[in-house]
Design a protein around this motif. Structure first.
Motif, short mmCIF file in Angstrom:
data_model
loop_
_atom_site.label_atom_id
_atom_site.label_comp_id
_atom_site.label_asym_id
_atom_site.label_seq_id
_atom_site.Cartn_x
_atom_site.Cartn_y
_atom_site.Cartn_z
N LEU A 1 -2.25 18.30 4.93
CA LEU A 1 -3.60 17.97 5.37
C LEU A 1 -4.46 19.20 5.61
O LEU A 1 -5.61 19.29 5.17
N ARG B 1 -4.38 15.07 -1.92
CA ARG B 1 -3.05 15.15 -1.29
C ARG B 1 -1.98 15.77 -2.17
O ARG B 1 -0.95 16.20 -1.69
N HIS C 1 -7.10 6.43 4.23
CA HIS C 1 -6.02 7.19 3.59
C HIS C 1 -6.26 7.35 2.10
O HIS C 1 -6.03 8.41 1.52
N PHE D 1 0.83 -1.20 0.00
CA PHE D 1 0.00 0.00 0.00
C PHE D 1 0.86 1.26 0.00
O PHE D 1 0.59 2.23 -0.70
N ASN D 2 1.93 1.24 0.77
CA ASN D 2 2.75 2.44 0.91
C ASN D 2 3.65 2.73 -0.26
O ASN D 2 4.30 3.77 -0.32
N LEU E 1 -7.74 1.48 7.69
CA LEU E 1 -6.66 2.47 7.55
C LEU E 1 -6.40 2.78 6.07
O LEU E 1 -6.29 3.95 5.67
N ILE F 1 0.26 18.63 -0.91
CA ILE F 1 -0.64 19.56 -0.22
C ILE F 1 -0.85 19.03 1.19
O ILE F 1 -1.39 17.94 1.37
N ALA G 1 -1.56 0.91 -4.42
CA ALA G 1 -2.43 1.19 -3.29
C ALA G 1 -3.78 0.50 -3.50
O ALA G 1 -4.32 -0.15 -2.59
N PRO H 1 6.85 9.61 -3.11
CA PRO H 1 6.38 9.78 -1.72
C PRO H 1 5.56 8.58 -1.30
O PRO H 1 4.82 8.01 -2.11
N ALA H 2 5.71 8.19 -0.05
CA ALA H 2 4.90 7.10 0.47
C ALA H 2 3.43 7.52 0.44
O ALA H 2 3.12 8.70 0.52
N THR H 3 2.56 6.53 0.31
CA THR H 3 1.13 6.84 0.26
C THR H 3 0.69 7.49 1.57
O THR H 3 -0.10 8.39 1.60
N ILE H 4 1.25 6.99 2.66
CA ILE H 4 0.91 7.56 3.97
C ILE H 4 2.06 8.41 4.46
O ILE H 4 3.13 7.91 4.74
N GLU I 1 0.92 11.54 6.18
CA GLU I 1 0.29 12.51 7.07
C GLU I 1 0.29 12.01 8.51
O GLU I 1 0.20 10.82 8.73
N ARG J 1 -8.44 10.13 0.79
CA ARG J 1 -7.92 11.51 0.74
C ARG J 1 -6.92 11.71 -0.38
O ARG J 1 -6.37 12.79 -0.55
N ARG J 2 -6.66 10.65 -1.15
CA ARG J 2 -5.53 10.71 -2.07
C ARG J 2 -5.64 11.82 -3.11
O ARG J 2 -4.67 12.52 -3.38
N GLN K 1 -5.78 20.84 2.41
CA GLN K 1 -6.45 20.05 1.38
C GLN K 1 -7.90 20.50 1.15
O GLN K 1 -8.58 20.92 2.09
#
Lengths: 380, 135
Positions: A228, A218, A211, A171-172, A207, A226, A182, B130-133, B135, A214-215, A231
């Motif tokens: 949080l 972002r 996340h 995911f990351n 989770l 951008i 993702a 950039p990592a997805t997470i 924030e 909001r992509r 946004q």
């Protein structure tokens, strides 16, 4: 040809072959051949039971491949070739495949590659593109991973935490090429959640959904970050947020808190605020307290310092930060933010510049550099 | 996974421990050195950690735009102290420690008298997506 259907069926079919005694690499090869055959045959003659069709063909391919061995083997194979009745299988083969692909003997990158290949059904080329490495490199990574787990037998369910870690890594990674990692991670976690009743699987799914919702907000033009607070919240995906919150609430109701649930709770509180000013920072600090209690992860402490700064003021945030190791990633960025809020633009500018030098990505570096430049322009 | 650039310098880095110019080595020593580098790359290909690598000519030139309608400015000859990159290899590994370990191995390529040259290699992380997470 329904490619999505094939990808969904792939892990289950590999799982059946492995349970019947094929080693993992041979099972995977056989299933790939069966998929090729499906691509050729199905447009003219679609089977009523696609999974059964694939199992039968893949098993035949596996037998063909191993037939050369010995006459003894051949006899065994004839007996074994009778397919067992389809419905009513006690074990979920796909689930076992998840555990095999995340086996602790694999390095994180190998586990990720193998999971995307075997459970996700992605091609080696797609995975290589997503990770920006040559296809040959990814092919080696996958075949090494297959060799590593070749002797691992499906006996008992593996460690859920290991599987979740692998899915979280996927995911990351963000995305590039023609596969959105993702979304792929969400798809795989959804399927895992449908097969296994576990509060942290639900926590991770929540989770990811929160996340991912909001992509779109972002990043701006050219991949610009951008933050949080800035946004455009109308661009958040309310459907995903609603689903994430629902999944999370069901998980929390079981009263077995884990780190993914705690992180999802923080994400849900952000998603719940109509404006940045409405954010319930006091509750967020409480969730970070839980997270710090659950994990030794220093990043959780760093995030907690940010939340304390919002809830109790910059001074309190700086005090929380002072207890942490300045060598932590993003420490300087957090320090810069809190110093600015504390009315020290010159010190903040200096720290932002320091944070930019330590940034791990281009958009992050550019964002921090702009912050430093903005403050330097006002203090001149 | 993270990518790292291993940079080999002609000049600009501290001298290798076993610092004998390559043209003073025996042909066998030169061959052994090259073989070592090739074997190293081949091994990383089998571990799935190799991304790319090339050797570079020492004849580099710095170039700069010099305004509309004017030819670019080039600089040279090079000052004695200027950094010169000899070659590079890109690896994709699980940890920074693994990147250091591999750079260490590469630095141990054999040189004069068949002894490791212990040259300095620079390890530079790539700036990633950039990592997805975050924030």
């Amino acid at each position: 040809m329904d490619e999505a259907l094939l990808r969904t069926l792939t892990p289950a079919v590999i799982g059946v072959l492995v349970r019947r005694g094929a080693d993992f690499a041979a099972a995977e090869d056989a299933v790939q051949e069966a998929l090729l055959e499906a691509v050729r045959a199905w447009p003219h003659d679609a089977p009523r039971d696609p999974k059964g069709w694939l199992v039968t063909v893949a098993w035949r391919k596996f037998l063909d491949a191993t037939r050369a061995d010995t006459a003894r083997r051949l006899r065994e194979v004839r007996v074994d070739a009778e397919p067992p009745p389809g419905p009513g299988e006690a074990v979920d083969d796909t689930l076992q495949l998840y555990f095999l692909c995340a086996h602790p003997s694999l390095s994180p990158s190998s586990a990720v590659a193998l999971t995307l290949r075997a459970v996700g059904g992605l091609t080696t080329r797609q995975i290589a593109q997503a990770y920006l490495v040559p296809e040959a490199t990814m092919a080696q990574r996958i075949s090494r991973a297959k060799r590593t787990v070749a002797d691992v037998r499906f006996t008992r369910p593996g460690d859920v935490a290991t599987v979740l870690r692998v899915l979280y890594l996927v995911f990351n990674e963000g995305y590039s090429g023609d596969v959105d990692l993702a979304e792929e991670a969400i798809r795989l976690t959804r399927e895992l959640a449908a097969r296994i009743d576990h509060e942290e699987v639900a926590g991770l799914l929540a989770l990811m959904l929160l996340h991912h919702a909001r992509r779109a907000a972002r990043t701006g033009p050219g991949g610009r970050l951008i933050p949080l607070a800035e946004q455009d919240r109308s661009r958040w995906d309310t459907r995903l947020i609603a689903e994430g919150v629902e999944v999370l609430q069901a998980a929390l109701a079981r009263d077995r808190l884990g780190e993914f649930q705690a992180q999802a709770a923080v994400a849900a509180l952000h998603a719940d605020a109509r404006t940045a000013a409405e954010t319930d920072w006091v509750q967020i600090v409480e969730w970070y307290d839980e997270l710090v209690r659950l994990t030794a992860n220093p990043v959780a402490r760093l995030n907690r310092a940010v939340a304390v700064g919002e809830a109790d003021g910059a001074r309190a945030g700086l005090a929380a930060l002072a207890e942490l190791d300045p060598a932590l990633p993003r420490y300087a960025a957090v320090a810069a933010y809190l110093h600015e809020r504390d009315g020290d633009p010159a010190g903040a500018a200096h720290l932002y510049a320091e944070a930019a030098r330590a940034a791990h990505s281009v958009p992050e570096r550019d964002h921090l550099t702009r912050q430093a430049a903005r403050l330097n322009a006002t203090t001149r | 996974m993270a990518k790292y650039l291993l940079l080999k310098h002609y000049r600009g880095a501290p001298a290798a421990v076993n610092d004998v110019p390559m043209d003073k080595w025996t042909p066998e020593e030169v061959s052994a050195h090259i073989q070592y580098m090739q074997d190293f790359a081949a091994r990383l290909e089998t571990t799935g950690e190799f991304v790319d690598g090339q050797a570079l000519s020492p004849e580099g030139t710095f170039v700069r735009y010099d305004g509309e309608g004017r030819p670019p400015v080039t600089d040279g000859p090079f000052a004695e102290t200027k950094d010169l990159i000899a070659g590079w290899m890109i690896i994709d590994v699980d940890t920074y420690e693994r990147a250091l370990e591999l750079a260490g191995e590469l630095s141990a390529a054999p040189g004069a008298n068949g002894k490791p040259i212990h040259e300095w290699l620079e390890v530079r992380p790539f700036l990633a997506e950039p990592a997805t997470i975050t924030e």
